[in-house]
Design an enzyme around this catalytic site. Structure first.
Site, PDB file in Angstrom:
ATOM      1  CG  PHE A   1      -2.102   0.862   1.054  1.00 53.28           C
ATOM      2  CD1 PHE A   1      -2.738   1.532   0.122  1.00 53.28           C
ATOM      3  CD2 PHE A   1      -3.051   0.805   2.159  1.00 53.28           C
ATOM      4  CE1 PHE A   1      -3.658   2.251  -0.161  1.00 53.28           C
ATOM      5  CE2 PHE A   1      -4.257   1.657   2.081  1.00 53.28           C
ATOM      6  CZ  PHE A   1      -4.374   2.532   0.952  1.00 53.28           C
TER       7      PHE A   1
ATOM      8  CG  ASP B   1      -6.544  -2.262   3.267  1.00 50.29           C
ATOM      9  OD1 ASP B   1      -5.564  -2.855   4.028  1.00 50.29           O
ATOM     10  OD2 ASP B   1      -7.626  -1.841   3.841  1.00 50.29           O
TER      11      ASP B   1
ATOM     12  CE1 TYR C   1       8.971  -4.315  18.621  1.00 50.99           C
ATOM     13  CE2 TYR C   1       8.772  -6.615  19.190  1.00 50.99           C
ATOM     14  CZ  TYR C   1       8.648  -5.476  18.118  1.00 50.99           C
ATOM     15  OH  TYR C   1       8.410  -6.002  16.750  1.00 50.99           O
TER      16      TYR C   1
ATOM     17  CB  THR D   1      11.906  -0.478  10.037  1.00 51.14           C
ATOM     18  OG1 THR D   1      11.413  -0.550  11.240  1.00 51.14           O
ATOM     19  CG2 THR D   1      12.847  -1.751   9.502  1.00 51.14           C
TER      20      THR D   1
END
Length: 395
Positions: free
Chosen positions: A73, A110, A234, A274
């Site tokens: 996307f 999507d 996390y 990232t």
């Protein structure tokens, strides 16, 4: 137009087509330098335009001439406005694949939606017949559920108590304490709905119903565990609950594939720069220190090195090595006791004054801007660049 990096918080809102092309070409060159890889012929990558998904697609295509379909996307370019980096990455990947006669087509939309699933299934049936490997590498902060229509939004919060620890603003190098409020039960449910395994299972179910999976089919989804240092925000936080769900889903999918001798795996990968990790408090500081230590020990890897090792040393062996929870571990170099002990020692010393010498903040910043096609020495960013770039195999 002259394209420069423009940041807003932890994201870059511009990307450079020539820089993204350079990133992709570097990864292709790496895979080609490693020789032929034995891997499946027909591959579907869900979340194929950046990070581990893109690296998986490159490894399949240029390591073993696999036919690949990528789903993602991404924002296309407009006159005077750049596309998102994943768009340019995919354009560069497909251009190179087509030059070498390698099948590569893509669907932009999507991946959580029924519409995109059905469009992908139709393309597989028409062009490839069956799929041998599905890589599931979606990294989205929101999901509109295709059945209920509810829009779920994930959160990055600890469970039980508020959490305070050090983090770094990688743009300025300032190390400071950050406090994150504890999540609610609703936060957990929403994060699991977005980042858990339900959508992965839906994809596999739909593919199997239409007889689009080959015998001995494999699917792999990517996860992360990390050290004790980051677990509160996390692995023991809302994201961790989603990853737990994703990992349990691998067993459910495997059970559903017994009649075709199929198997679902989780690959636990290493920490990397990232867009997602840059937004998680504590993680940028951890990665800055980790990179320094791993580079000093000669074991630093990026996405493409990780995926090459996954393909050649884990996923396609006759006996796939897993841990006690059934997970493939290619975070093994990151989690080496000597590496983690050194990172923990540096963490105690980390401050605005010390980080430039004890960590690799420069490397972190370089990799962050590389994600968007910037900071490549081989690219002249001062010249006019055409922002309008087409993806050759876009459906």
């Amino acid at each position: 137009m002259i394209i420069e990096p423009k940041t807003r918080g932890f994201i870059c809102i511009t990307s450079h087509p020539k820089g993204c092309e350079k990133s992709v070409l570097n990864q292709i060159d790496y895979i080609k330098s490693k020789g032929k890889i034995e891997s499946p012929k027909n591959v579907l990558v869900i979340g194929a335009s950046t990070g581990f998904g893109l690296a998986s697609r490159i490894t399949s295509a240029f390591g073993s001439n696999s036919s690949t379909i990528g789903v993602f996307f991404e924002k296309p370019p407009l006159e005077g406005k750049t596309a998102s980096s994943g768009w340019y990455n995919t354009a560069a990947f497909e251009t190179e694949a087509h030059k070498e006669g390698i099948y590569a087509k893509s669907i932009n939309g999507d991946a959580f939606s029924n519409e995109i699933k059905q469009k992908t299934l139709e393309l597989i049936k028409k062009d490839l017949g069956q799929i041998d490997l599905v890589v599931y590498s979606l990294a989205s902060p929101v999901r509109t559920h295709p059945v209920s229509g509810i829009r779920h939004k994930s959160t990055l919060k600890p469970i039980g108590n508020a959490y305070t620890n050090k983090t770094v603003d990688f743009h300025t190098g300032e190390v400071k304490n950050i406090s994150i409020d504890a999540c609610t039960e609703e936060d957990i449910k929403n994060t699991v709905a977005v980042m858990g395994g339900e959508d992965w299972e839906m994809w596999i179910d739909e593919l199997k119903k239409k007889d689009l999976l080959s015998s001995n089919f494999k699917t792999v989804a990517y996860s992360y565990i990390g050290p004790k240092l980051t677990e509160a925000v996390y692995r023991k936080g809302t994201i961790g609950k989603a990853k737990d769900h994703l990992e349990k889903t691998a067993f459910t999918i495997t059970d559903s594939l017994k009649d075709i001798n199929g198997k679902a795996y989780i690959s636990v990968n290493k920490a990397l720069v990232t867009q997602s990790s840059s937004a998680i408090p504590v993680i940028p500081l951890y990665i800055s220190l980790l990179y320094k230590v791993m580079k000093e020990n000669g074991v630093q890897e990026g996405c493409i090195e990780q995926m090459h090792r996954l393909y050649t040393e884990r996923l396609f062996l006759d006996q796939v090595p897993t841990d006690s929870e059934g997970r493939i571990r290619i975070d093994d170099w990151e989690m080496r006791p000597d590496i983690q002990e050194k990172v923990s020692q540096l963490w105690e010393k980390a401050s605005t004054e010390t980080l430039s010498s004890i960590g690799d903040l420069k490397g972190y910043k370089t990799e962050f801007f590389n994600l968007f096609g910037f900071n490549y020495d081989e690219v002249d960013y001062k010249i006019e660049t055409n922002e309008i770039v087409n993806i050759p195999g876009l459906q």
